[in-house]
Design an enzyme around this catalytic site. Structure first.
Site, PDB file in Angstrom:
ATOM      1  N   CYS A  56     -27.789   9.009  -1.926  1.00 22.74           N
ATOM      2  CA  CYS A  56     -26.899  10.172  -2.002  1.00 22.74           C
ATOM      3  C   CYS A  56     -27.201  11.047  -3.204  1.00 22.74           C
ATOM      4  CB  CYS A  56     -25.434   9.728  -2.015  1.00 22.74           C
ATOM      5  SG  CYS A  56     -25.002   8.658  -3.399  1.00 22.74           S
ATOM      6  N   GLU A  70     -16.447   8.769  -2.376  1.00 23.62           N
ATOM      7  CA  GLU A  70     -17.778   8.958  -2.950  1.00 23.62           C
ATOM      8  C   GLU A  70     -18.698   9.373  -1.810  1.00 23.62           C
ATOM      9  OE1 GLU A  70     -18.193   9.071  -6.024  1.00 23.62           O
ATOM     10  OE2 GLU A  70     -16.313   8.157  -6.680  1.00 23.62           O
TER      11      GLU A  70
END
Length: 459
Positions: free
Chosen positions: A250, A216
């Site tokens: 993010c 991720e």
């Protein structure tokens, strides 16, 4: 509450996890449910300590700590407890006539001893949400929290030692050398959240042992605004998604590409919104994590003209929420992930040229579109790739527990949250059972049945 023992040796931790998994203690659904319930209880009991640690490490308020960290873990636990029997049940698979009376089924079984490496920007939810998935799937788990959020790492180590004591879950603290040593070991699965640069090194290390991975990562998340968007509403939603956690998210929009007819109104609406949110001096905004990241972010302020903000205080590790316009040619803020409270804004006129610039960048973790034109939204979606696609909002797609979350290409591989997380930490094992009395002679040599007949029967 007892203090956890000193950090274990990485190889010894793997052996402990393997041995406990081999005992079969984690496989029963009741054992999995019990682990999730104990984790939920520990989080409730130590909620105040966790929130205080987040404030100490990141300057995160209790409101932001609970809503952006603890809430997501609680949602994930609740969903897993509700759906676990359904997720874990074998599913029948149809067979052809010549397989009968045999039966086929797909069984999701635990991978074994798994490793989860968490980041510093959301040090609770990005470590514990994967943990929930791993426990629900029946694994033993070694966790490595980020050393850049040390107070949170210490609280989580105490919490997990008290509620999910080794050998089920082990927490190894330390610096990058501990993470490197762990990634070089033959775990049964490796789950990593962090930057794309570090993710590449993790993938290489895991590949040496043929360890499966879920990565991720991050990316340059574009935000496209067309001429039908309402500037006031769009500004509030962009500002919230971008400056949450001081831009250290993010999923935050990296830069805004706005139709020239909305450029001036949107910039003005963003200036007003940021003043309303964080004050005229921007001091209501959370600080950045440390001096190294402060210096990296401060250097970006010279890559354009600040239409709002632009100030920085090294002693307080504070960067004002900044709107950057007229970026200099070749500005890295348009190509690299900013991961801080700076928002470049560029106008566009021709939509084909605008989208050509978007698709020239690596596929992002998220792509955002603000529009009331459904045709435009569909046009953008059909011509781009991204881990997630969000219309008229930001970040909230990651808070839907049953919606798989992850990147594509440079922004990551694999999905988690809800059933997707359960599957990420499971081995999809195909099963076929044929009764001993069923024995079709035509498959054995010497083959007397004409191939032409076989083709007609089985083709």
């Amino acid at each position: 509450m007892d203090s956890p023992p000193p950090p274990a040796d990485p190889r010894a931790a793997l052996e402990v996890a393997r041995s406990h998994f081999a005992s079969g203690a984690t496989r029963a659904l009741e054992a999995r449910r019990d682990a999730l319930i104990r984790l939920r209880g520990g989080l409730e009991a130590m909620e105040g300590e966790v929130l205080a640690a987040l404030e100490q490490d990141l300057g995160k308020s209790a409101f932001d700590g609970w809503t952006s960290e603890l809430l997501l873990v609680r949602q994930e636990i609740a969903l897993a407890l509700k759906r676990l029997p359904r997720w874990a049940a074998p599913s029948r698979v149809p067979v052809r006539w010549f397989h009968r009376p045999g039966r086929a089924a797909l069984s999701l079984e635990p991978r074994g001893a798994v490793l989860v490496i968490g980041p510093w920007n959301y040090p609770v939810q990005l470590l514990l949400v994967p943990l929930v998935s791993a426990l629900a799937a029946g694994n033993t788990v070694v966790l490595k929290p980020s050393e850049m959020a040390p107070a949170t790492a210490a609280v989580l180590a105490r919490l997990l030692h008290a509620t999910l004591a080794p050998p089920l879950v082990q927490v190894l603290q330390g610096g990058p050398e501990v993470s490197q040593a762990l990634t070089e070991l033959p775990f049964d699965h490796l789950f990593f959240t962090g930057s794309s640069a570090v993710g590449r090194r993790v993938a290489v290390a895991a590949a040496r042992n043929l360890v499966s991975t879920t990565l991720e990562l991050g990316g340059v998340n574009p935000c496209i605004v067309d001429e039908t968007a309402d500037p006031a509403v769009t500004a509030r939603r962009i500002a919230w998604g971008k400056f949450l956690n001081a831009g250290q998210t993010c999923l935050a929009p990296n830069h805004v590409l706005v139709h020239e007819s909305r450029y001036g109104p949107l910039v003005e609406a963003l200036r007003k919104t940021l003043t309303d949110f964080y004050g005229a001096d921007g001091r209501g905004l959370q600080r950045v994590v440390n001096a190294r990241h402060f210096a990296r972010i401060e250097a970006m302020l010279d890559q354009g003209r600040a239409a709002h903000g632009g100030g920085a205080d090294a002693q307080a590790l504070h960067v004002q929420p900044t709107l950057l316009v007229d970026p200099v040619p070749g500005a890295t803020v348009l190509r690299d992930e900013i991961f801080g409270p700076i928002l470049p804004i560029l106008p566009w006129r021709d939509r084909d040229a605008m989208l050509s610039g978007v698709v020239a960048l690596p596929a992002p973790l998220a792509l955002y579109v603000h529009s009331r034109d459904r045709g435009f939204v569909q046009w953008v979606a059909a011509r781009t790739r991204s881990g997630g696609f969000c219309v008229n909002d930001h970040v909230v797609q990651a808070t839907v527990p049953e919606l798989p979350f992850g990147g594509v290409g440079a922004s990551g591989q694999g999905r988690y949250h809800g059933r997707a997380g359960f599957e990420a930490f499971s081995n999809a094992r195909g099963r076929f059972h044929q009764p001993a009395w069923a024995d079709l002679p035509m498959r054995y040599p010497p083959h007397r049945t004409p191939l032409s007949l076989i083709k007609r029967m089985m083709g």
